[in-house]
Design an enzyme around this catalytic site. Structure first.
Site, PDB file in Angstrom:
ATOM      1  N   HIS A 134      -3.268   6.280   5.023  1.00 20.18           N
ATOM      2  CA  HIS A 134      -1.847   6.449   5.326  1.00 20.18           C
ATOM      3  C   HIS A 134      -1.368   7.806   4.827  1.00 20.18           C
ATOM      4  O   HIS A 134      -1.930   8.383   3.892  1.00 20.18           O
ATOM      5  CB  HIS A 134      -1.010   5.365   4.636  1.00 20.18           C
ATOM      6  N   CYS A 158       0.816  -1.223   0.000  1.00 27.80           N
ATOM      7  CA  CYS A 158       0.000   0.000   0.000  1.00 27.80           C
ATOM      8  C   CYS A 158       0.848   1.271   0.000  1.00 27.80           C
ATOM      9  O   CYS A 158       0.557   2.219  -0.740  1.00 27.80           O
ATOM     10  CB  CYS A 158      -0.945  -0.004   1.197  1.00 27.80           C
TER      11      CYS A 158
END
Length: 336
Positions: free
Chosen positions: A240, A128
Site C-alpha cells: 500500500h 494495515c
C-alpha cells in the site's frame, strides 16, 4: 513455546509462516487451524509438514502460548473464549476487538507497553493502513505534537486477500485478450481503474476503512489528533501507499523530519527526488519497514509537512506487526 495460527490457509496466515521462519521465532510446536474446507491441507515449516486442523470449540488450545488469528472478525469473536481460556495470548488481525476499551491496540514502534495490559487475553492488530501511517507519524510526534492528519491511501489488491490478488491478475489477462472481465472480489473492474471505496460507507460519508484510521490512530498514539482519510483501491498487486499531510504544534522542517526517520524504528528514508528516488510499491513488496519519501513543507499550513509512504500490507500491515508484538512480550517475560 507452543504457537497456533488460525486462518493458516489465507494470505495473512501464509505470511505468518514466512515471517515466523524468517525471524527465527522460538517455536517448539506449531499448530495450524482453518475452516472445514482447509482442514487436512499441509504446509511446510522449518522442514516439517504440518496439517491444518479444523477450528472447533474444544481443548485444542490447551498449552498454547500465543495464537495468531486471521480468519475474519466473526470467527475471532466466536472463538476468542475457546482460544484464550487456557491462558493463550490471542493476537488478532481482524477488526473485531480493535476499539474495545479492554483490548490493547498495538504497533510496537508506538505503544508496545500497551500489550502488557490485556484483561481478556487479547491484543488487537490494527488496520494495515493505520499501522503504516503511525509508524511514520511516531517519528514526527517525537519532535512536535501532531494536531491534524490528512491522508489519501492507495491500497493494493492484496488488502482484499489472496483471491483478490488472483482476480486482478486475471482481469489484466482478460482485458488484454479482449475477453469479458471477471468481477467478483471488487465492486468494479480494478484492472486499469481506481475504486474510491474500501469497505462500506457510514452515515457521515466516510467508509469504515477511513473511520478506522481516525479512531485507531488516536488509540494507538494516545493522541487527540484527528485524521481525515480517503481510501482508494488501486490496480497494484501488493504493498500500500499513502500520501500524508500533517499539521504540528511547532514548526518542523523537512530536514528535521528526515533525520527523525533516519533514526526511527521500523522506517527507512527513501527521499532523493532529484535522482527520482522515492518509495514505490512495485519494488517494496516483502520488505519489513515502512519507506518514507517526498518530504516537503506543506504549502497550505504554516506548521505543515507533506510526505509519501509505502509498506507491504500483508507483512508489516498484518503478520509482521503481530509477530513483533509477540517478540516484545517474550523479551519482557510477559508470556504466561
Amino acid at each position: 513455546m507452543k504457537v497456533a495460527i488460525v486462518g493458516a490457509s489465507g494470505a495473512v496466515g501464509q505470511e505468518f509462516l514466512r515471517v515466523l521462519s524468517e525471524r527465527e521465532f522460538p517455536i517448539d510446536e506449531l499448530l495450524l487451524f482453518g475452516s472445514k474446507r482447509s482442514a487436512g491441507m499441509k504446509y511446510s515449516f522449518r522442514g516439517k509438514e504440518i496439517e491444518v486442523k479444523e477450528l472447533q470449540h474444544n481443548d485444542d488450545f490447551k498449552g498454547v502460548d500465543i495464537a495468531f488469528t486471521s480468519a475474519g472478525g466473526g470467527i475471532s469473536k466466536e472463538y476468542a473464549e475457546t482460544i484464550t481460556k487456557y491462558g493463550a495470548v490471542m493476537i488478532d488481525n481482524s477488526s473485531a476487538f480493535r476499539m474495545d476499551a479492554d483490548v490493547p491496540l498495538v504497533v510496537p514502534e508506538c505503544n508496545a507497553e500497551d500489550a502488557l495490559n490485556r484483561p481478556r487475553g487479547i491484543i488487537a492488530n490494527p488496520n494495515c493502513t493505520t499501522i503504516m501511517m503511525v509508524v511514520a507519524l511516531q517519528c514526527l510526534e517525537q519532535i512536535s505534537h501532531i494536531k491534524r492528519i490528512r491522508v489519501a491511501s492507495y491500497q493494493a489488491a492484496s488488502g482484499a486477500g489472496a483471491a483478490a490478488m488472483a482476480e486482478l491478475e486475471q482481469q489484466y489477462r482478460e482485458v488484454l485478450d479482449n475477453k469479458p472481465v471477471t468481477v467478483e472480489k471488487f465492486a468494479y473492474q480494478l484492472a486499469y481503474n481506481l475504486i474510491p471505496q474500501i469497505d462500506v460507507f457510514t452515515e457521515n460519508g466516510y467508509t469504515k476503512e477511513e473511520m478506522k484510521m481516525y479512531h485507531e490512530t488516536q488509540k494507538i498514539m494516545h493522541t487527540d489528533a484527528k485524521c481525515s482519510a480517503t481510501c482508494v483501491r488501486v490496480p497494484s498487486l501488493r504493498s500500500h501507499s499513502e500520501a500524508i499531510w500533517v499539521e504540528t504544534e511547532e514548526p518542523v522542517s523537512p530536514e528535521q523530519f528526515a533525520e527523525a526517520v533516519k533514526n526511527g524504528q521500523g522506517v527507512q528514508l527513501m527521499d532523493d527526488p532529484a535522482n527520482k528516488i522515492y518509495p514505490m510499491p512495485l519494488f517494496l513488496a516483502g520488505k519489513d519497514d515502512i519507506y518514507v519519501g517526498r518530504i516537503r513543507k506543506d504549502l497550505a499550513f504554516e506548521n505543515g509537512l507533506s510526505f509519501w509512504i509505502v509498506g507491504d500490507q500483508i507483512k508489516k500491515g498484518a503478520a509482521l506487526n503481530a509477530v513483533q508484538i509477540a517478540e516484545y512480550l517474550i523479551k519482557v517475560g510477559n508470556i504466561k
